[in-house]
Scaffold this motif. Structure first.
Motif, PDB file in Angstrom:
ATOM      1  N   GLY A 156       0.794  -1.221   0.000  1.00 43.72           N
ATOM      2  CA  GLY A 156       0.000   0.000   0.000  1.00 43.72           C
ATOM      3  C   GLY A 156       0.825   1.269   0.000  1.00 43.72           C
ATOM      4  N   ASP A 159      -0.609   3.922  -2.328  1.00 46.29           N
ATOM      5  CA  ASP A 159      -2.031   4.271  -2.186  1.00 46.29           C
ATOM      6  C   ASP A 159      -2.205   5.695  -1.650  1.00 46.29           C
ATOM      7  OD1 ASP A 159      -2.333   1.681  -2.958  1.00 46.29           O
ATOM      8  OD2 ASP A 159      -3.310   0.984  -1.121  1.00 46.29           O
ATOM      9  N   ASN A 160      -3.091   6.435  -2.310  1.00 49.52           N
ATOM     10  CA  ASN A 160      -3.429   7.802  -1.891  1.00 49.52           C
ATOM     11  C   ASN A 160      -2.188   8.695  -1.819  1.00 49.52           C
ATOM     12  OD1 ASN A 160      -6.242   7.080  -1.474  1.00 49.52           O
ATOM     13  ND2 ASN A 160      -5.527   5.973   0.324  1.00 49.52           N
ATOM     14  N   THR A 287      -4.690   6.124  -6.239  1.00 50.30           N
ATOM     15  CA  THR A 287      -5.540   5.608  -5.163  1.00 50.30           C
ATOM     16  C   THR A 287      -5.217   4.155  -4.822  1.00 50.30           C
ATOM     17  OG1 THR A 287      -7.283   5.062  -6.760  1.00 50.30           O
ATOM     18  CG2 THR A 287      -7.409   7.208  -5.666  1.00 50.30           C
ATOM     19  N   SER A 288      -4.775   3.378  -5.827  1.00 52.01           N
ATOM     20  CA  SER A 288      -4.373   1.992  -5.568  1.00 52.01           C
ATOM     21  C   SER A 288      -3.566   1.472  -6.748  1.00 52.01           C
ATOM     22  CB  SER A 288      -5.590   1.096  -5.342  1.00 52.01           C
ATOM     23  OG  SER A 288      -6.367   0.983  -6.528  1.00 52.01           O
TER      24      SER A 288
END
Length: 292
Positions: A156, A159-160, A287-288
């Motif tokens: 992750g 992510d973001n 976002t991913s």
């Protein structure tokens, strides 16, 4: 009196400390961008153009078979190697060296042993706030880079996070991502060596200073301008760009992804970076990142 084994261990620890200090100095110097080299490229391209034409046709020749490939030293100056002169072994080992910097996000280093190169490509879907960007990662040519990217994605790390830098100059059209801090200085806390095309040149080969065309649709690693200073930041090439072959290529972008990037590029950047470009006027966040 210390034994031979103790002396070897002491020497090993000293070398590791030296490598970590060197990497730390490199991190402090950088905005982890490709712009520093790009400035030199802009000045050099005019001189190179009279010797060799950098065109998309040169890149299309990459479809040639491995049997038709030649070593970098045998190619004309300014031409991107069409592929590896020799395929990598089926299993390779990778080294990810701590750089002495705090990771931009807590993350474990990738595994280092028995990285399989027989899986030639890996498909990845990178969802962003401006649309999907499909990626095909070139595991056969740059397995340690792909291994790193997939490791970070699985944790992750991306992510973001913002794509913090856009460049829209004539010779350099890239969107740079991969720094959770959004400042251009963040990384995973370790570094690793360059792969294709850099490793197709002998160390110190003058051709490493000559710009070649990174074609539209390329994914490559950003670095500090020093050899083997890769981390987590990467750039997406949305228009043919001229750079020395010192940035590891590790995949391609699909047409839908290029349309997403071109939409962002059309809005321009804020010019906030002294090295060139700036934050996109149309913000884009990852976002991913998921394997297909």
């Amino acid at each position: 009196m210390p034994s031979n084994e103790q002396r070897r261990e002491a020497a090993k620890r000293k070398l590791e400390r030296q490598l970590e200090r060197r990497a730390a100095r490199a991190r402090k110097r950088k905005q982890l961008t490709i712009a520093a080299s790009a400035v030199g490229v802009v000045l050099l391209v005019g001189a190179v153009a009279v010797v060799v034409t950098l065109t998309r046709d040169n890149e299309e020749s990459s479809e040639a078979s491995a049997a038709e490939s030649v070593t970098a030293s045998e190619q004309a100056p300014g031409v991107m190697p069409s592929g590896r002169a020799e395929p990598l072994p089926q299993l390779v080992s990778c080294t990810y060296t701590p750089d002495g910097q705090e990771p931009a996000r807590p993350v474990d280093p990738p595994r280092t042993d028995d990285i399989d190169t027989t899986v030639r490509t890996v498909s990845v879907s990178m969802e962003t706030t401006q649309g999907n960007i499909g990626l095909t990662l070139d595991n056969a040519d740059s397995p340690c880079t792909v291994n790193n990217f997939l490791s970070l994605a699985s944790q992750g790390y991306f992510d973001n996070t913002p794509c913090h830098r856009l460049v829209t100059s004539e010779g350099l059209k890239v969107l740079q991502c991969g720094d959770p801090t959004g400042t251009g200085t963040g990384g995973p806390g370790y570094g690793f060596a360059n792969e294709f095309p850099t490793d197709q040149y002998a160390q110190g080969d003058p051709a490493l200073q000559i710009p070649v065309t990174y074609p539209r649709g390329t994914i490559a690693m950003a670095n500090s301008g020093l050899p083997d200073s890769n981390g987590s930041q990467f750039f997406l090439v949305y228009g043919d760009s001229q750079l020395p072959p010192q940035y590891t290529i590790f995949g391609t972008i699909d047409e839908t992804g290029l349309e997403t990037i071109e939409k962002v590029a059309a809005a321009g950047d804020d010019g906030s970076m002294a090295a060139g470009g700036g934050a996109p006027n149309l913000p884009i966040d990852i976002t991913s990142v998921l394997m297909d």
